[in-house]
Motif scaffolding. Sequence first.
Motif, mmCIF file in Angstrom:
data_model
loop_
_atom_site.group_PDB
_atom_site.id
_atom_site.type_symbol
_atom_site.label_atom_id
_atom_site.label_comp_id
_atom_site.label_asym_id
_atom_site.label_seq_id
_atom_site.Cartn_x
_atom_site.Cartn_y
_atom_site.Cartn_z
ATOM 1 N N PRO A 180 81.909 -47.720 -10.325
ATOM 2 C CA PRO A 180 82.081 -48.617 -12.039
ATOM 3 C C PRO A 180 82.370 -50.364 -12.032
ATOM 4 O O PRO A 180 81.332 -51.243 -12.872
ATOM 5 N N ASP A 181 83.275 -49.921 -10.947
ATOM 6 C CA ASP A 181 83.302 -51.843 -10.923
ATOM 7 C C ASP A 181 82.352 -52.360 -10.221
ATOM 8 O O ASP A 181 83.135 -53.824 -9.447
ATOM 9 N N THR A 182 81.905 -51.893 -9.206
ATOM 10 C CA THR A 182 80.609 -52.497 -7.855
ATOM 11 C C THR A 182 80.399 -54.406 -8.755
ATOM 12 O O THR A 182 80.606 -54.020 -9.440
ATOM 13 N N PRO A 183 80.538 -54.974 -8.360
ATOM 14 C CA PRO A 183 80.309 -56.560 -8.193
ATOM 15 C C PRO A 183 78.980 -55.751 -8.417
ATOM 16 O O PRO A 183 77.812 -55.809 -7.920
#
Length: 276
Positions: A180-183
Amino acid sequence: MSQPPHTDPPRPCRRPGVAHGEPDATRPTMPDAPSPASADERLVEQRLVEDRLVALVGHHSAATLDPAQPGFVALCEWLAAEAVRAQRAGQRRRTARAAARFADAVLARRGAARVAERGALLVAAGAPPERAAPVAVPLVDAVVLARTRGCAPLLDLRVAAGAGRALWEQACDRWVELPPDTPGGRYVALGVAGDSMLPLLAPGDTLLVRLDELPAPDTLVVARTPDDGYVVKRVGRVTTRHVELRSLNPAYAPFRVRRTAGAVLGTVVLRWRGGA
């Protein structure tokens, strides 16, 4: 005063059937005291104890030593002196080969740690979450389509972590879900084959590669080799003309690729540990 009557001195009592002066088999006999060990035997035993000690220290050091620490060289010199003491020429040659393997193992572990620390490589346990692509399209289109769904295309061809292979020769029908927090950015997922990046990467691992990243020292990149294949390597020196690529496995020699368009596919940002 009267003298006592003359009598013969008492004779020792003998058991029937035992002749005088013979050992009595019915009585237990004390074992002979052990003879003191010879000087040679004591020396052999001392050498065995020392060998075990050096071996234990070596195994512990291979797992914990950091070449960047000031005491590393001094400890290695002490281990070498202990190992070759009183050895013959053939034994010293075997010790030298073992020392080289030991140094390679320590340096490979250190290189893996530098990649994990400086390259900010994330690690996930288990296989990546996969899903079927809604449509099988060429990779150039799959990268954009998958990103809109929070995914990255998963290539069936494995990155050869030892010898290059073609990478873009087929359409992609499988995706992996991005954390979910992938740039933001463009990503592809690749499998690892070969052993050139042990102990950091193993056959069966899956890598998430951020495309179009500039190479930086101590990061993992997927690069194109002159034979039109792709490999995953650790970046060494970076100059205006070349990028040095290194394996963590010392059995593979470093090499350089020119800094041309497409020479470096991207930077590895996540590794899923899995496979057979």
